[in-house]
Motif scaffolding. Structure first.
Motif, PDB file in Angstrom:
ATOM      1  N   HIS A 171       0.743  -1.191   0.136  1.00  0.00           N
ATOM      2  CA  HIS A 171       0.091   0.087  -0.100  1.00  0.00           C
ATOM      3  C   HIS A 171       0.754   1.152  -0.282  1.00  0.00           C
ATOM      4  O   HIS A 171       2.125   1.246   0.538  1.00  0.00           O
ATOM      5  N   VAL A 172       0.269   2.408  -0.400  1.00  0.00           N
ATOM      6  CA  VAL A 172       1.195   3.615  -0.315  1.00  0.00           C
ATOM      7  C   VAL A 172       1.353   3.896   1.110  1.00  0.00           C
ATOM      8  O   VAL A 172       0.526   3.844   2.069  1.00  0.00           O
ATOM      9  N   HIS A 173       2.615   3.988   1.452  1.00  0.00           N
ATOM     10  CA  HIS A 173       2.787   4.146   3.027  1.00  0.00           C
ATOM     11  C   HIS A 173       2.247   5.493   3.448  1.00  0.00           C
ATOM     12  O   HIS A 173       2.154   6.458   2.671  1.00  0.00           O
ATOM     13  N   ASN A 174       1.587   5.493   4.666  1.00  0.00           N
ATOM     14  CA  ASN A 174       0.720   6.534   5.199  1.00  0.00           C
ATOM     15  C   ASN A 174       1.570   7.890   5.080  1.00  0.00           C
ATOM     16  O   ASN A 174       0.777   8.816   4.974  1.00  0.00           O
ATOM     17  N   LEU A 175       2.927   8.103   5.341  1.00  0.00           N
ATOM     18  CA  LEU A 175       3.534   9.258   5.508  1.00  0.00           C
ATOM     19  C   LEU A 175       3.546  10.120   4.107  1.00  0.00           C
ATOM     20  O   LEU A 175       3.514  11.185   4.018  1.00  0.00           O
ATOM     21  N   ASN A 176       3.555   9.324   2.983  1.00  0.00           N
ATOM     22  CA  ASN A 176       3.359   9.770   1.765  1.00  0.00           C
ATOM     23  C   ASN A 176       2.425  10.733   1.373  1.00  0.00           C
ATOM     24  O   ASN A 176       2.530  11.523   0.605  1.00  0.00           O
ATOM     25  N   TYR A 177       1.093  10.490   1.919  1.00  0.00           N
ATOM     26  CA  TYR A 177      -0.023  11.153   1.852  1.00  0.00           C
ATOM     27  C   TYR A 177       0.162  12.629   2.157  1.00  0.00           C
ATOM     28  O   TYR A 177      -0.320  13.321   1.431  1.00  0.00           O
ATOM     29  N   TYR A 178       1.012  12.669   3.367  1.00  0.00           N
ATOM     30  CA  TYR A 178       1.266  14.189   3.480  1.00  0.00           C
ATOM     31  C   TYR A 178       2.375  14.932   2.426  1.00  0.00           C
ATOM     32  O   TYR A 178       1.810  16.142   2.075  1.00  0.00           O
ATOM     33  N   ASP A 179       3.178  14.118   1.845  1.00  0.00           N
ATOM     34  CA  ASP A 179       3.867  14.437   0.666  1.00  0.00           C
ATOM     35  C   ASP A 179       2.897  15.137  -0.504  1.00  0.00           C
ATOM     36  O   ASP A 179       3.045  16.107  -1.272  1.00  0.00           O
ATOM     37  N   PHE A 180       1.904  14.160  -0.823  1.00  0.00           N
ATOM     38  CA  PHE A 180       0.926  14.437  -1.707  1.00  0.00           C
ATOM     39  C   PHE A 180       0.343  15.613  -1.664  1.00  0.00           C
ATOM     40  O   PHE A 180       0.055  16.333  -2.817  1.00  0.00           O
ATOM     41  N   ALA A 181       0.027  16.162  -0.363  1.00  0.00           N
ATOM     42  CA  ALA A 181      -0.673  17.076  -0.056  1.00  0.00           C
ATOM     43  C   ALA A 181      -0.122  18.212  -0.238  1.00  0.00           C
ATOM     44  O   ALA A 181      -0.600  19.439  -1.064  1.00  0.00           O
ATOM     45  N   LEU A 182       1.192  18.339   0.003  1.00  0.00           N
ATOM     46  CA  LEU A 182       2.323  19.554  -0.177  1.00  0.00           C
ATOM     47  C   LEU A 182       2.182  19.926  -1.715  1.00  0.00           C
ATOM     48  O   LEU A 182       2.447  21.080  -1.898  1.00  0.00           O
ATOM     49  N   GLU A 183       1.925  18.730  -2.677  1.00  0.00           N
ATOM     50  CA  GLU A 183       2.071  19.022  -4.148  1.00  0.00           C
ATOM     51  C   GLU A 183       1.136  20.135  -4.577  1.00  0.00           C
ATOM     52  O   GLU A 183       1.279  21.083  -5.579  1.00  0.00           O
ATOM     53  N   VAL A 184      -0.234  20.228  -3.796  1.00  0.00           N
ATOM     54  CA  VAL A 184      -1.309  20.907  -4.450  1.00  0.00           C
ATOM     55  C   VAL A 184      -1.445  22.162  -3.461  1.00  0.00           C
ATOM     56  O   VAL A 184      -1.991  22.999  -4.033  1.00  0.00           O
ATOM     57  N   LEU A 185      -0.829  22.348  -2.380  1.00  0.00           N
ATOM     58  CA  LEU A 185      -0.964  23.406  -1.440  1.00  0.00           C
ATOM     59  C   LEU A 185      -0.442  24.625  -2.158  1.00  0.00           C
ATOM     60  O   LEU A 185       0.576  24.617  -3.021  1.00  0.00           O
ATOM     61  N   PRO A 186      -0.960  25.851  -1.785  1.00  0.00           N
ATOM     62  CA  PRO A 186      -0.484  27.009  -2.409  1.00  0.00           C
ATOM     63  C   PRO A 186       0.838  27.451  -1.893  1.00  0.00           C
ATOM     64  O   PRO A 186       1.178  27.101  -0.857  1.00  0.00           O
ATOM     65  N   ASN A 187       1.858  28.168  -2.830  1.00  0.00           N
ATOM     66  CA  ASN A 187       3.095  28.580  -2.327  1.00  0.00           C
ATOM     67  C   ASN A 187       2.748  29.409  -0.961  1.00  0.00           C
ATOM     68  O   ASN A 187       1.940  30.455  -1.190  1.00  0.00           O
ATOM     69  N   GLY A 188       3.844  29.360  -0.080  1.00  0.00           N
ATOM     70  CA  GLY A 188       3.631  30.116   0.971  1.00  0.00           C
ATOM     71  C   GLY A 188       2.737  29.355   2.282  1.00  0.00           C
ATOM     72  O   GLY A 188       2.619  30.083   3.520  1.00  0.00           O
ATOM     73  N   ALA A 189       2.107  28.465   1.906  1.00  0.00           N
ATOM     74  CA  ALA A 189       1.253  27.790   2.939  1.00  0.00           C
ATOM     75  C   ALA A 189       2.051  27.129   4.039  1.00  0.00           C
ATOM     76  O   ALA A 189       2.797  26.441   3.850  1.00  0.00           O
ATOM     77  N   ASP A 190       1.833  27.742   4.987  1.00  0.00           N
ATOM     78  CA  ASP A 190       2.541  27.002   6.542  1.00  0.00           C
ATOM     79  C   ASP A 190       1.831  26.799   7.549  1.00  0.00           C
ATOM     80  O   ASP A 190       0.572  27.243   7.488  1.00  0.00           O
ATOM     81  N   ALA A 191       2.076  25.768   8.288  1.00  0.00           N
ATOM     82  CA  ALA A 191       1.362  25.309   9.261  1.00  0.00           C
ATOM     83  C   ALA A 191       1.916  24.830  10.349  1.00  0.00           C
ATOM     84  O   ALA A 191       2.911  23.958  10.332  1.00  0.00           O
ATOM     85  N   LYS A 192       1.306  24.977  11.655  1.00  0.00           N
ATOM     86  CA  LYS A 192       1.725  24.332  12.885  1.00  0.00           C
ATOM     87  C   LYS A 192       0.848  23.118  13.500  1.00  0.00           C
ATOM     88  O   LYS A 192       1.189  22.683  14.549  1.00  0.00           O
ATOM     89  N   ASN A 193      -0.171  23.113  12.638  1.00  0.00           N
ATOM     90  CA  ASN A 193      -1.146  22.071  13.146  1.00  0.00           C
ATOM     91  C   ASN A 193      -1.568  21.247  11.856  1.00  0.00           C
ATOM     92  O   ASN A 193      -1.795  21.933  10.926  1.00  0.00           O
ATOM     93  N   LEU A 194      -1.757  19.938  12.238  1.00  0.00           N
ATOM     94  CA  LEU A 194      -2.088  18.933  11.104  1.00  0.00           C
ATOM     95  C   LEU A 194      -3.031  18.159  11.469  1.00  0.00           C
ATOM     96  O   LEU A 194      -2.784  17.539  12.790  1.00  0.00           O
ATOM     97  N   ARG A 195      -3.970  17.646  10.745  1.00  0.00           N
ATOM     98  CA  ARG A 195      -4.826  16.576  10.994  1.00  0.00           C
ATOM     99  C   ARG A 195      -4.865  15.647   9.688  1.00  0.00           C
ATOM    100  O   ARG A 195      -5.141  16.297   8.575  1.00  0.00           O
ATOM    101  N   VAL A 196      -4.878  14.310   9.668  1.00  0.00           N
ATOM    102  CA  VAL A 196      -4.941  13.688   8.541  1.00  0.00           C
ATOM    103  C   VAL A 196      -6.090  12.325   8.964  1.00  0.00           C
ATOM    104  O   VAL A 196      -6.030  11.870  10.059  1.00  0.00           O
ATOM    105  N   SER A 197      -6.720  12.096   8.129  1.00  0.00           N
ATOM    106  CA  SER A 197      -7.767  11.171   8.210  1.00  0.00           C
ATOM    107  C   SER A 197      -7.552  10.082   6.862  1.00  0.00           C
ATOM    108  O   SER A 197      -7.706  10.335   5.715  1.00  0.00           O
ATOM    109  N   TYR A 198      -7.098   8.910   7.220  1.00  0.00           N
ATOM    110  CA  TYR A 198      -7.035   7.779   6.065  1.00  0.00           C
ATOM    111  C   TYR A 198      -8.274   6.984   5.793  1.00  0.00           C
ATOM    112  O   TYR A 198      -8.929   6.752   6.757  1.00  0.00           O
TER     113      TYR A 198
END
Length: 242
Positions: A171-198
């Motif tokens: 299966h795609v490793h669970n940590l890679n989904y965060y990398d996928f999300a980064l690909e579509v986020l706008p430049n300059g998007a920064d965050a100190k809080n993260l929520r992920v639901s698989y």
């Protein structure tokens, strides 16, 4: 039992401001949990291969008080809350940089029968081997809120899955989904809080599309499997950053 382990950060785990990345924090939390499992005689790869059973991650919540800096010593503490449902448990985390608490996190896990393809009841004595801490919770023990997806998205990006994206369960490793999300986020998007639901695992032969929209001052990304006709299919993962 609170399990404690140390990590030696690598150069590529820091951004241009010398801050440890969110991806690295996720990796340290996951590996701390794996080390705890090894110590409890519940090795992920061995149990998967011999028993056809695995712990499946369903949710993350991470809150950064202060990003660790390059050169600091990293320590992670983690513990299981014990049985939180007939099929699973919650695991919590503290990350320290030079002994200062910098990051808190929690995650939810389900015991999964890989052969039958469904959740299974947790073995009666399994979590006892972890030395559970049922009264020790981060975020006040609050229930993880559902990620609300918008009716329409502002941007999307097709994700071509690579062989390196897959783990020992194919299966795609669970940590890679965060990398996928980064690909579509706008430049300059920064965050100190993260929520992920698989929701549904991406598997060999799949491709994916990541869709982004701002929702209530948060950045939301939905990652979908792509069907043979090229259309977005089942929701694989939802990511929320703020």
């Amino acid at each position: 039992m609170v399990f404690s382990t140390e990590f030696s950060p690598l150069l590529e785990e820091f951004d241009k401001n010398e801050r440890l990345t969110m991806a690295a924090i996720l990796k340290y939390f996951e590996n701390a949990g794996s080390r705890h499992s090894d110590a409890a005689g519940d090795s992920a790869i061995k149990v998967s291969e011999t028993l056809g059973v695995a712990w499946v991650l369903t949710d993350w919540k991470i809150c950064v008080q202060e990003f660790p800096r390059y050169g600091q010593k990293i320590k992670v503490e983690t513990w299981s809350e014990g049985l939180t449902s007939p099929f699973g448990t919650s695991r919590n985390y503290y990350l320290y940089a030079d002994e200062k608490l910098c990051v808190e996190g929690t995650s939810k896990w389900v015991r999964f029968d890989l052969k039958a393809g469904r959740p299974m009841k947790v073995e009666a004595d399994l979590l006892d081997r972890y030395g559970p801490e049922p009264g020790k919770q981060v975020f006040g023990g609050e229930k993880l809120a559902k990620i609300s997806l918008p009716e329409a998205f502002e941007a999307e990006k097709t994700i071509q899955l690579r062989k390196s994206d897959f783990d020992f369960n194919d299966h795609v490793h669970n940590l890679n989904y965060y990398d996928f999300a980064l690909e579509v986020l706008p430049n300059g998007a920064d965050a100190k809080n993260l929520r992920v639901s698989y929701k549904t695992a991406l598997k060999q032969g799949d491709n994916a599309v990541a869709k982004y929209a701002p929702v209530d001052q948060k950045n939301v990304v939905a990652i979908y499997a792509v069907g043979a006709d090229g259309a977005a299919g089942a929701l694989a993962c939802a990511v929320e950053l703020w």
